[in-house]
Design a protein around this motif. Structure first.
Motif, short mmCIF file in Angstrom:
data_model
loop_
_atom_site.label_atom_id
_atom_site.label_comp_id
_atom_site.label_asym_id
_atom_site.label_seq_id
_atom_site.Cartn_x
_atom_site.Cartn_y
_atom_site.Cartn_z
N VAL A 1 0.85 -1.19 0.00
CA VAL A 1 0.00 0.00 0.00
C VAL A 1 0.89 1.25 0.00
CG1 VAL A 1 -1.66 1.33 1.34
CG2 VAL A 1 -1.97 -1.12 1.05
N ARG A 2 1.99 1.19 0.77
CA ARG A 2 2.91 2.32 0.78
C ARG A 2 3.51 2.52 -0.62
NH1 ARG A 2 7.95 2.07 3.84
NH2 ARG A 2 6.94 0.33 4.85
N THR A 3 3.85 1.38 -1.27
CA THR A 3 4.40 1.47 -2.63
C THR A 3 3.38 2.12 -3.56
OG1 THR A 3 5.52 -0.60 -2.17
CG2 THR A 3 5.49 0.14 -4.45
N ALA A 4 2.13 1.65 -3.48
CA ALA A 4 1.10 2.19 -4.35
C ALA A 4 0.97 3.70 -4.14
CB ALA A 4 -0.24 1.51 -4.09
N ARG A 5 1.04 4.09 -2.87
CA ARG A 5 0.88 5.50 -2.56
C ARG A 5 2.07 6.30 -3.09
NH1 ARG A 5 -1.40 5.37 2.96
NH2 ARG A 5 -3.37 5.04 1.92
N SER A 6 3.29 5.72 -2.93
CA SER A 6 4.47 6.45 -3.37
C SER A 6 4.56 6.53 -4.89
CB SER A 6 5.74 5.81 -2.80
OG SER A 6 5.83 4.48 -3.24
N GLY B 1 -9.74 0.94 -3.30
CA GLY B 1 -10.53 -0.08 -3.98
C GLY B 1 -9.71 -1.29 -4.37
N LYS B 2 -8.60 -1.04 -5.10
CA LYS B 2 -7.88 -2.17 -5.69
C LYS B 2 -6.90 -2.85 -4.74
CE LYS B 2 -7.14 -3.03 -9.84
NZ LYS B 2 -6.94 -3.23 -11.26
N HIS B 3 -6.30 -2.07 -3.86
CA HIS B 3 -5.25 -2.66 -3.03
C HIS B 3 -5.72 -3.00 -1.63
CE1 HIS B 3 -1.97 -1.79 -5.92
NE2 HIS B 3 -2.84 -0.87 -6.32
#
Lengths: 315, 291
Positions: A214-219, A229-231
């Motif tokens: 989730v941190r990766t997705a945010r970064s 939704g997706k993660h």
């Protein structure tokens, strides 16, 4: 995977066998058990005939084996009070309970998940406290009492909804009529199931929110809605699905009481009728059916779980 | 100097710990409110009957279904019995059944779950399958089976409701005992020749107590709800003995004429169970930091 499924199936059969053993011997070894059926004013010959008719003249282990043998062939015995095969009674009563169960489950899942998301997104702020309050109320308010109050308000005072039954008398199948009869009992039952869903959803979301991906997705600069939704949601739904087994048992317990409050002709009501009428074959059949459904739901959930999350298969 | 400092350390530590603990207790205002509410309720049902004007069982055919008045605070029921007196006496029954059922469930659960976790192997397999079997029967069906066979004497009701609760306790005791059975302090006790019973009771049990307290508190609420449901269905505590559940059973026949009759017992059940649940959640925050 095949090995995993076989293993789960085998465990399920063992559990069901234990359930049958447990219920049968609890009922048959009790001082007030089936043998007390003969406490009628009757002649010795009549009593013996009655005993023989229900097979009660045989020793208890032999009766158990006979009963078990019958189950394997799909014969659950005959109701003492109604004279009908137990399997036929169960089939008649299963429909309404399934309607009620599915409707409450959907309502509980919808509201439980939404509230859980609200709680997690606004953790420790007022929306979270509100969600927590609603969940605690759901755990604390007796569902049968809530049902009675709902009848007072919506059927007696306002006259909006029918107070009892599964369908209006004399009408054929009418979806609107059916849903009107379902709305109160299903909402009341859902209210007592919802806290489980809310708590697990909230906890799962909070856990997933701190993960690396989730941190990766945010970064990477993904939109917050997409991340949610997706993660987050997709992964958080795994433990929520996994508790479906627990919910099924709570649902059955709740249906016993709720079906009585609303005069609903389902399995739970059948169980009460059988308990009040000391109809032992029916009580055994109902309990075994409930156990079977719970075990099957658990196995399906386990398999789904293993399909979604490969780590489970290899533990 | 140094030695006196050292000697005074533990005392200072413990008083500081106590102070820290008290500060954490004060951060649970809801839990404190719930505890106070339960104490008030306990006082009401313990000392209340001595001051009551009416008997909970004396019927009065001339004053049935009365609305609340100065003499009958919550009115009278269909047999002219004072509703408030029945609530107070019913509270004794409901709370006793709740507390004792929880103790029964907790004891059986810890004994069986604890043994499974401690011994492991075949014992664990067999005991945990038994737990699975109990978990597979929806609680209410299990209770129906037992009440149908063994009757509905209050003691039977207590044992039965407790039996509906033990499997859950067994699961968590199992996990905890399994976690601690190879820990260093248990190994040390074992090396000193401690028996299994001593290792389980003196060394592991105290580690499980905080969690058991939390589950037990929540369990009382659950047990009160279950007894109420059972009595409402006519399978629990039998009239003329009042319980909050069986008061509701009679009241349902008068929903159209006297709906408040069905409201009061439910309000008392809901508030009591709510208090136990809030207290349980606060205790979890306080005693069980892992969850």
């Amino acid at each position: 995977m095949t090995e995993f499924i076989t293993q789960r199936l085998f465990q399920g059969v063992v559990v069901l066998f234990l359930v049958s053993l447990l219920t049968f011997f609890l009922i048959n070894l009790a001082p007030g058990g089936p043998s007390s059926l003969i406490d009628f004013q009757s002649t010795a010959a009549e009593r013996e005939a009655r005993l023989a008719r229900y097979g009660l003249d045989k020793p208890v282990h032999e009766r158990y084996l006979n009963w078990l043998g019958g189950i394997v062939r799909g014969d659950l015995g005959t109701s003492i009070n109604q004279g009908l095969p137990v399997s036929q009674l169960l089939m008649q009563r299963l429909g309404p309970t399934l309607w009620l169960g599915v409707a409450s489950l959907l309502l509980a899942a919808l509201f439980g998940i939404v509230l859980g998301i609200i709680g997690a997104l606004w953790k420790n702020r007022w929306p979270d406290h509100l969600v927590n309050t609603i969940a605690t109320l759901g755990m604390s308010i007796p569902n049968f009492w809530l049902g009675i109050v709902a009848i007072i308000v919506f059927a007696v005072q306002l006259g909006w909804l029918p107070s009892s039954g599964f369908a209006s008398i004399g009408s054929g199948f009418d979806l609107g009529d059916r849903l009107a009869h379902l709305l109160l009992p299903a909402s009341v039952l859902a209210f007592s199931l919802m806290p489980n869903v809310t708590r697990v959803t909230r906890a799962a979301l909070l856990e997933v929110m701190t993960t690396d991906y989730v941190r990766t997705a945010r970064s990477k600069g993904l939109q917050e809605n997409r991340i949610l939704g997706k993660h987050i949601l997709r992964n958080a739904m795994v433990p929520v699905t996994a508790m479906l087994g627990l919910i099924t048992t709570v649902l059955f317990s709740g249906s016993v009481v709720i079906e009585s409050v609303f005069g609903f002709p389902g399995i739970g009501r059948l169980a009460i009728e059988a308990a009040n009428g000391r109809d032992y074959p029916v009580i055994l059949g109902v309990t075994l059916l409930a156990g079977l459904i719970v075990v099957v739901v658990n196995i399906v959930v386990d398999i789904l779980y293993a399909v979604i999350d490969p780590r489970i298969r290899h533990d | 100097m140094i030695s006196t400092e050292k000697a005074s350390l533990p005392a200072q530590e413990s008083s500081r710990d106590l102070g820290r603990f008290m500060r954490r207790v004060l951060r649970q205002p809801l839990g404190i409110a719930a505890a106070v509410l339960l104490l008030l309720l306990l006082a009401l049902i313990t000392f209340g009957p001595a001051f009551l004007e009416h008997s909970p069982t004396r019927t009065n055919p001339l004053a049935t279904l009365q609305p609340p008045s100065a003499s009958h605070w919550l009115g009278t029921d269909e047999l002219g019995r004072d509703v408030f007196a029945r609530i107070v006496h019913g509270g004794r029954v409901s709370l006793s059944v709740g507390l004792f059922s929880m103790l029964v469930g907790l004891t059986i659960g810890i004994a069986i779950g604890g043994s499974a976790g401690y011994f492991g192997g075949k014992v664990e397999g067999a005991l945990m399958r038994l737990v699975d079997a109990f978990m597979a029967i929806p609680t209410f069906f299990l209770i129906l089976v037992i009440v149908t066979s063994f009757g509905n004497h209050p003691v039977t009701i207590i044992l039965t409701v407790g039996l509906g609760f033990w499997a859950q306790m067994a699961r968590s005791a199992h996990a905890e005992f399994k976690r601690f059975r190879r820990s260093e302090f248990v190994e040390a006790g074992r090396a000193l020749g401690g028996s299994h019973l001593r290792l389980m009771g003196r060394h592991i049990l105290p580690q499980v107590l905080p969690q058991a307290t939390v589950l037990g508190t929540l369990g009382v609420g659950w047990a009160i709800l279950t007894e109420a449901g059972l009595s409402y269905l006519g399978l629990g505590i039998q009239p003329p003995l009042a319980s909050w559940g069986n008061m509701l059973q009679n009241a349902q026949a008068y929903l159209w004429s006297q709906p408040m009759l069905a409201v009061w017992p439910g309000v008392f059940i809901a508030i009591t169970v709510l208090a136990f649940n809030v207290l349980g959640n606060s205790l979890r925050d306080l005693l069980d930091p892992r969850s």
